[in-house]
Enzyme design. Structure first.
Site, PDB file in Angstrom:
ATOM      1  N   PHE A 520     -15.488   4.839  -1.264  1.00  0.00           N
ATOM      2  CA  PHE A 520     -16.205   5.890  -1.989  1.00  0.00           C
ATOM      3  C   PHE A 520     -15.276   6.734  -2.839  1.00  0.00           C
ATOM      4  O   PHE A 520     -15.685   7.336  -3.806  1.00  0.00           O
ATOM      5  CB  PHE A 520     -16.902   6.817  -0.987  1.00  0.00           C
ATOM      6  CG  PHE A 520     -15.966   7.339   0.066  1.00  0.00           C
ATOM      7  CD1 PHE A 520     -15.890   6.715   1.298  1.00  0.00           C
ATOM      8  CD2 PHE A 520     -15.131   8.411  -0.185  1.00  0.00           C
ATOM      9  CE1 PHE A 520     -15.008   7.170   2.264  1.00  0.00           C
ATOM     10  CE2 PHE A 520     -14.256   8.862   0.770  1.00  0.00           C
ATOM     11  CZ  PHE A 520     -14.195   8.232   1.999  1.00  0.00           C
ATOM     12  N   ASP A 634     -21.824   1.261   8.986  1.00  0.00           N
ATOM     13  CA  ASP A 634     -20.424   1.181   8.563  1.00  0.00           C
ATOM     14  C   ASP A 634     -19.509   1.836   9.602  1.00  0.00           C
ATOM     15  O   ASP A 634     -18.614   2.608   9.271  1.00  0.00           O
ATOM     16  CB  ASP A 634     -20.243   1.852   7.202  1.00  0.00           C
ATOM     17  CG  ASP A 634     -18.961   1.400   6.507  1.00  0.00           C
ATOM     18  OD1 ASP A 634     -18.468   2.146   5.642  1.00  0.00           O
ATOM     19  OD2 ASP A 634     -18.441   0.308   6.838  1.00  0.00           O
TER      20      ASP A 634
END
Length: 823
Positions: A520, A634
């Site tokens: 990210f 995740d």
């Protein structure tokens, strides 16, 4: 020659050799001067003092101090003794003279530079170069002179730039004449002890640049100053007439300094170990508007506009022809002069109907502020009651500021700065209010139409995405909404942070504050103005994650409250930035300990078992006990954060899925997760469920016990991954060998370790139905279920053939995958 005499001569020879190479000495005395071929080196080898020449003037020799073995000399020099009188050859000597001063002399014994302090003759005098870069002269143990008292153009950590308001004594930076000439230049930089301290750069005697007032944390006239000076700048009032600036860094090994260049611009250099050189950063104030008084009195400078200078509302140029030609120095004057009826009647009430204040936002406030302790409302009334007061500003950390003279050196920022209130006749303010009201009405009406249209558009686009597990879009302009079994539920109000606030907190996202990096983007440690520590996840523009993952994480985690889940404090959506603000975890992530050979030793079995159970409780809450049923999707070591007591908290919900109340499994065409942690049914068919998280948990449990990554066996000819290695040991009845040697050597808790490994193997079985639920996992860990089933062979325990996988692109690192299409 006797043996003792020979030993003495050898010892003297050794000392002379060491001195000549500058490797063993950091101190000189009257009996140990240094010549052109010798040097002093600080105790830990950070700085060197000696003779040098600049590459542009090799015929000039200087005595100076520079960072030892750090790039080119011109960028490493922090101080020069004889800057204005260079030596012409290599005959120079640097020594403690008979009168106790440090001196630089040439071959004719002429003094080119002296520390110029008065010392009694015959006292014990020595000079030492310290690891701070400071050269200290001491007499009988007392400091009588320091190079930090006479700096050149460089401001290094531990140095003080000071001014004494009583004596007028100052310690300032002075620029070089040019990049190739270190002699005294035209620019100086230091503190100006006004009502509120500010930092100035002067061109000879004229103000050239001004920092704006100090608010206890930063200079308000440098909106992104933290990227320039990092976190270490402090301004101190010793209450004895002296103000001084100091610089320090969190990490003492971090090499960086500020310097004043020959053009009067402050810059920063940071040493890059990987590149082996200095990186130079421009001053954040390096714009045309930074020049002092660029637009004259009552003019505002805005570098974002084509014509950078404009007059304030209610003012006009003093000389319209000069102004239109780009000469703004004459500034502006009022269109309608203020008439003060209370000039000689201080007891009368303020005439609110006659005057008011125009608010200018994000402003570098003018020079010559008058300070008082009044609160914000009192500050306004005080200015309104004082006919000579033409403007005021208030900052909680500074107090009340007011102005009664011409407003000089005003700058408009895109963010940062302070709000400035300008006194204007009520008639001029009313005109503005009517215009503003019209604009607001039009904008609100247009916005309502757009929002309603977008709502219908989004509903139409998502009407065929009613299945469970879909991603949720969050509208940040209002309370976000999501659909839950056909019902609309309001998301709790989430605090919004300003970009400026987070930039300040993280020192403009400085690399020294970086906690980690994921698919990210980076995560930074920060500190808010109230002292609260935070972690800021900043979505990278090149991230595989987009607004969907960002919105999903905000929605999911804002609805969750559990001691083993990281707490979301707020978010920021401003300009192109998307950021999430979390509670700060001082011990960072689990992988920082688990996969580091040194730090792993700090994780004894008690800590590891506590972490294992904490993650279990957090997952159970997500799967069963929360109002929403969440599949994390995740789970991995880098997404487990550790607080100050090493308690685990699950983080990063960007990939999480929301389940309906009666749903047990769902499909997706978009595979997201991290290689090595994803369940086989999810990788191959896009099926995800609670058992997908159980698989990831099992991998993580085995990693915690073994201290090895699942992917650490990549390219190993015997084992495809940690699961394959664990299965081999299980078959051989040697499963304890999987455990970290640090745990096994303690000769304790072996049964607990074996039970955890057994549970881990049950969690990573290939068939999802064979895996236990998280409630069963907790019961097994707590020995509430005593007899455990034998595990079947884990998934991915042999190398996979290319044709058995969908057409995916894999990564073997620990970065989240977000662009894989499942079949």
């Amino acid at each position: 020659m006797s043996g003792s005499n020979l030993s003495l001569l050898l010892h003297l020879y050794y000392c002379l050799c060491c001195l000549s190479f500058g490797n063993a000495f950091d101190t000189i005395t009257s009996s140990t001067p240094i010549n052109d071929s010798q040097a002093l080196v600080s105790n830990n080898g950070v700085f060197r003092l000696g003779f040098f020449s600049l590459s542009s003037s090799t015929d000039h020799r200087y005595v100076g101090i520079w960072y030892n073995n750090r790039g080119v000399l011109e960028e490493s020099v922090i101080w020069i003794a004889n800057r204005n009188k260079p030596l012409k050859d290599d005959s120079g000597v640097f020594m403690v003279s008979d009168d106790g001063n440090l001196v630089v002399s040439d071959g004719q014994n002429q003094t080119l530079w002296s520390s110029n302090v008065r010392n009694p003759r015959g006292v014990n005098v020595s000079a030492q170069i310290l690891d701070t870069g400071n050269l200290v002269l001491k007499a009988n143990g007392n400091t009588v002179w320091e190079s930090f008292w006479e700096p050149l153009n460089v401001f290094v950590p531990m140095m003080r730039l000071s001014t004494n308001v009583r004596t007028g004594e100052k310690v300032e930076l002075t620029s070089w004449k040019s990049s190739s000439d270190p002699s005294t230049g035209s620019f100086t930089s230091g503190l100006q002890p006004l009502a509120i301290p500010e930092n100035f750069v002067w061109n000879n005697t004229k103000p050239y640049w001004r920092s704006g007032p100090w608010n206890g944390h930063s200079f308000t006239g440098i909106p992104n100053m933290n990227s320039f000076v990092l976190e270490g700048l402090s301004l101190v009032n010793d209450n004895q007439g002296t103000f001084y600036l100091t610089l320090a860094f969190f990490n003492s090994s971090y090499l960086s300094y500020l310097y004043l260049d020959p053009q009067g611009i402050s810059r920063q250099r940071i040493w890059d170990d990987e590149k082996g050189n200095w990186t130079t950063y421009d001053s954040p104030a390096e714009t045309e508007c930074a020049l002092y008084g660029k637009c004259g009195a009552f003019g505002i400078c805005n570098s974002q506009k084509p014509s950078i200078c404009s007059c304030m509302k209610g003012f006009k140029p003093n000389n319209i022809d000069e102004w239109n030609s780009g000469n703004w120095t004459n500034g502006c004057t009022r269109i309608n002069q203020l008439r003060c009826h209370r000039l000689n009647n201080t007891d009368s009430e303020p005439d609110d109907n006659e005057y008011g204040f125009l608010k200018l936002e994000r402003i570098k406030v003018p020079d010559f502020a008058e300070w008082s302790e009044h609160l914000e409302n009192e500050c306004k009334n005080r200015c309104l009651n004082n006919c000579s007061c033409i403007a005021y500003a208030f900052d909680a950390a500074i107090g009340c500021m007011s102005w009664s003279k011409d407003l000089i050196d005003i700058q408009k920022f895109s963010y940062g700065g302070l709000d400035l209130y300008i006194r204007l006749p009520r008639s001029e303010l009313d005109k503005k209010n009517i215009t503003v009201a019209i604009i607001i009405t039009v904008v609100i009406g247009t916005t309502i139409i757009i929002v309603v249209s977008l709502i219908f558009l989004l509903r139409w686009m998502n009407k065929d995405r009613d299945r469970t597990g879909r991603r949720v879009y969050v509208k940040f302009e209002e309370l976000a909404m999501f659909e839950d079994n056909g019902k609309e539920t309001k998301l709790h109000q989430l605090p919004l942070f300003k970009f400026e606030e987070l930039a300040t907190a993280t020192i403009d996202f400085n690399p020294s504050n970086k906690l980690g990096q994921g698919g990210f983007g980076p995560v930074y440690m920060g500190k808010l103005l109230d002292g609260k520590e935070i972690a800021v996840k900043r979505l990278s523009s090149v991230s595989g994650q987009g607004f969907e993952e960002f919105a999903n994480e905000v929605l999911v985690i804002s609805e969750l409250q559990h001691r083993n889940l990281v707490r979301l404090l707020g978010c920021c959506i401003e300009r192109e930035e998307k950021m999430l603000v979390y509670e700060y975890m001082p011990n960072k992530s689990l992988d920082a300990f688990l996969f580091d050979s040194t730090k792993r030793k700090l994780l004894d079995w008690k800590n590891r078992f506590n972490i294992i159970k904490g993650i279990s409780r957090g997952l159970l809450y997500l799967h069963q006990d929360s109002r929403l049923r969440i599949i994390h999707s995740d789970l991995k070591a880098s997404n487990i954060l550790l607080d100050e007591e090493m308690n685990p908290k699950i983080s990063d919900f960007g990939m999480a899925r929301i389940f309906g109340g009666n749903e047990n499994q769902a499909n997706t065409g978009r595979i997201v997760g991290t290689y090595g942690y994803m369940a086989p049914e999810y990788v191959l068919r896009g099926h995800f469920s609670e058992k997908s998280d159980v698989f990831s948990y099992g991998v993580l449990l085995l990693e915690i016990i073994s201290g090895r990554r699942n992917t650490s066996f990549y390219n190993n000819e015997h084992f495809f991954n940690l699961l394959g290695y664990a299965w081999k040991l299980w078959i051989e009845d040697n499963i304890l060998a999987l455990a970290d040697t640090e745990l096994v050597s303690k000769q304790c808790c072996h049964q607990e370790i074996l039970r955890c490994i057994h549970v881990g193997l049950l969690c990573v079985q290939e068939h999802a139905n064979y895996r236990p639920s998280m409630s069963m996992v907790i019961s097994m860990l707590n020995s509430e279920i005593i007899d455990l089933l034998s595990p079947t062979q884990p998934a991915f325990t042999a190398a996979l053939h290319e044709e058995s996988l969908p057409n995916n692109k894999w990564s073997i690192n620990d970065v989240t995958i977000t662009n894989i299409e499942g079949r």
